[in-house]
Write a protein that holds these residues in place. Structure first.
Motif, PDB file in Angstrom:
ATOM      1  N   PHE A 220      -0.323  -5.892   9.247  1.00  0.00           N
ATOM      2  CA  PHE A 220       0.453  -4.844   8.614  1.00  0.00           C
ATOM      3  C   PHE A 220       1.844  -4.707   9.205  1.00  0.00           C
ATOM      4  O   PHE A 220       2.047  -4.900  10.413  1.00  0.00           O
ATOM      5  CB  PHE A 220      -0.273  -3.501   8.758  1.00  0.00           C
ATOM      6  N   GLY A 221       2.787  -4.359   8.351  1.00  0.00           N
ATOM      7  CA  GLY A 221       4.100  -3.946   8.822  1.00  0.00           C
ATOM      8  C   GLY A 221       4.033  -2.523   9.324  1.00  0.00           C
ATOM      9  O   GLY A 221       3.015  -1.846   9.158  1.00  0.00           O
ATOM     10  N   PRO A 222       5.092  -2.043   9.946  1.00  0.00           N
ATOM     11  CA  PRO A 222       5.093  -0.693  10.527  1.00  0.00           C
ATOM     12  C   PRO A 222       5.210   0.424   9.501  1.00  0.00           C
ATOM     13  O   PRO A 222       5.031   1.590   9.847  1.00  0.00           O
ATOM     14  CB  PRO A 222       6.298  -0.716  11.454  1.00  0.00           C
ATOM     15  N   GLY A 223       5.496   0.079   8.250  1.00  0.00           N
ATOM     16  CA  GLY A 223       5.569   1.105   7.216  1.00  0.00           C
ATOM     17  C   GLY A 223       6.972   1.632   6.989  1.00  0.00           C
ATOM     18  O   GLY A 223       7.847   1.540   7.857  1.00  0.00           O
TER      19      GLY A 223
ATOM     20  N   LEU B  38      -4.169   0.586  -2.243  1.00  0.00           N
ATOM     21  CA  LEU B  38      -3.560  -0.689  -2.594  1.00  0.00           C
ATOM     22  C   LEU B  38      -2.803  -0.533  -3.905  1.00  0.00           C
ATOM     23  O   LEU B  38      -3.360  -0.072  -4.905  1.00  0.00           O
ATOM     24  CB  LEU B  38      -4.641  -1.768  -2.723  1.00  0.00           C
TER      25      LEU B  38
ATOM     26  N   ILE C 118       3.417   0.837   2.977  1.00  0.00           N
ATOM     27  CA  ILE C 118       3.082  -0.148   4.005  1.00  0.00           C
ATOM     28  C   ILE C 118       2.811  -1.493   3.350  1.00  0.00           C
ATOM     29  O   ILE C 118       2.094  -1.563   2.351  1.00  0.00           O
ATOM     30  CB  ILE C 118       1.822   0.264   4.795  1.00  0.00           C
TER      31      ILE C 118
ATOM     32  N   ARG D  35       8.773   5.160   5.467  1.00  0.00           N
ATOM     33  CA  ARG D  35       8.549   6.520   4.989  1.00  0.00           C
ATOM     34  C   ARG D  35       9.664   6.878   4.006  1.00  0.00           C
ATOM     35  O   ARG D  35      10.828   6.929   4.368  1.00  0.00           O
ATOM     36  CB  ARG D  35       8.532   7.506   6.156  1.00  0.00           C
TER      37      ARG D  35
ATOM     38  N   TYR E 155       0.843  -1.184   0.000  1.00  0.00           N
ATOM     39  CA  TYR E 155       0.000   0.000   0.000  1.00  0.00           C
ATOM     40  C   TYR E 155       0.884   1.241   0.000  1.00  0.00           C
ATOM     41  O   TYR E 155       2.037   1.222   0.420  1.00  0.00           O
ATOM     42  CB  TYR E 155      -0.884   0.050   1.249  1.00  0.00           C
TER      43      TYR E 155
ATOM     44  N   SER F 240      -6.271   8.161   2.356  1.00  0.00           N
ATOM     45  CA  SER F 240      -6.505   6.765   2.715  1.00  0.00           C
ATOM     46  C   SER F 240      -5.419   5.864   2.138  1.00  0.00           C
ATOM     47  O   SER F 240      -4.650   6.260   1.268  1.00  0.00           O
ATOM     48  CB  SER F 240      -7.875   6.328   2.222  1.00  0.00           C
ATOM     49  N   LEU F 241      -5.400   4.653   2.633  1.00  0.00           N
ATOM     50  CA  LEU F 241      -4.488   3.648   2.100  1.00  0.00           C
ATOM     51  C   LEU F 241      -4.863   3.327   0.666  1.00  0.00           C
ATOM     52  O   LEU F 241      -6.034   3.112   0.367  1.00  0.00           O
ATOM     53  CB  LEU F 241      -4.607   2.354   2.911  1.00  0.00           C
TER      54      LEU F 241
ATOM     55  N   GLN G 209       0.406   5.450   1.116  1.00  0.00           N
ATOM     56  CA  GLN G 209      -0.484   6.403   1.770  1.00  0.00           C
ATOM     57  C   GLN G 209       0.177   7.778   1.790  1.00  0.00           C
ATOM     58  O   GLN G 209       1.246   7.956   2.370  1.00  0.00           O
ATOM     59  CB  GLN G 209      -0.821   5.946   3.194  1.00  0.00           C
TER      60      GLN G 209
ATOM     61  N   PHE H 122       4.299   7.168   2.312  1.00  0.00           N
ATOM     62  CA  PHE H 122       4.396   6.139   3.359  1.00  0.00           C
ATOM     63  C   PHE H 122       4.004   4.820   2.707  1.00  0.00           C
ATOM     64  O   PHE H 122       2.876   4.665   2.242  1.00  0.00           O
ATOM     65  CB  PHE H 122       3.439   6.521   4.495  1.00  0.00           C
TER      66      PHE H 122
END
Lengths: 107, 116
Positions: free
Chosen positions: B107-110, B46, B93, B112, B36, B43-44, B38, B91
């Protein structure tokens, strides 16, 4: 029609109140439904999953599913300021998220 | 719940360079991984879905030659942003699905990404 739609926010409730979040979906064949919470700047975390019609409770959280009406909701009882976040619903098989509902719980 | 890690957690790069982001499921085998993106206050979105050992399925509007996804094993997927530009700053993710809670996605922590 979007696959998943959530009630528009932002939603603001006082501390201790019940917060109600709603989500509708378009695929009548969907079987699995999920609620995620996303704090600002963080990734989403799973808080509830529900597969059967009716209510599912987990602590202060209750997920409600109505497949006939194609909606799923999340109730947060005794809302706390730490519940302030964006809440996302998702439907398995279509892991696209809606815009989410931003909840603010005011002390 | 199951644990998904991402590396790096943040990266700054120069325009034109490539950046690789790793996503790992630490305590379960992920048959499917999702990527994803963001943007701030949005919003997220995909980007793509990948199953282990097969090519990723990209969402409409996502350039597969720019965002290379490799899902080489049941615990690792990578996203490479090739020839990054400032508009790719976002970001990113990943999430993974599999294991005993097959229906659930973690989910992973993302990561940046900032492209200068």
């Amino acid at each position: 029609q979007k696959e998943v739609e959530q009630n528009s926010g932002p939603l603001s409730v006082p501390e201790g109140a019940i917060a109600s979040l709603n989500c509708t979906y378009s695929d009548r064949g969907s079987q699995s439904f999920f609620w995620y919470r996303q704090y600002s700047g963080k990734s989403p975390e799973l808080i509830m999953s529900i597969y059967s019609n009716g209510d599912k409770e987990d602590g202060r959280f209750t997920a409600q599913l109505n497949k006939a009406s194609q909606y799923v909701s999340l109730l947060i009882r005794d809302s706390q300021p730490s519940d302030s976040a964006t809440y996302l619903c998702a439907v398995k098989g279509d892991m696209r998220f809606g815009a989410g509902t931003r909840l603010t719980v005011k002390p | 719940g199951a644990v998904v890690s991402q590396h790096p957690s943040w990266v700054i790069c120069k325009s034109g360079t490539s950046v690789k982001i790793e996503c790992r499921s630490l305590d379960f085998q992920a048959t499917t991984m999702f990527w994803y993106r963001q943007f701030p206050k949005q919003s997220l979105m995909l980007m793509a879905t990948s199953n282990e050992g097969s090519k990723a399925t990209y969402e409409q509007g996502v350039e597969k030659d720019k965002f290379l996804i490799n899902h080489a094993s049941l615990t690792l997927s990578t996203l490479t942003v090739t020839s990054a530009h400032p508009e790719d700053s976002s970001f990113y993710i990943c999430s993974a699905r599999g294991g005993p809670a097959y229906n659930e996605q973690f989910f992973g922590p993302g990561t940046r990404l900032t492209v200068l």
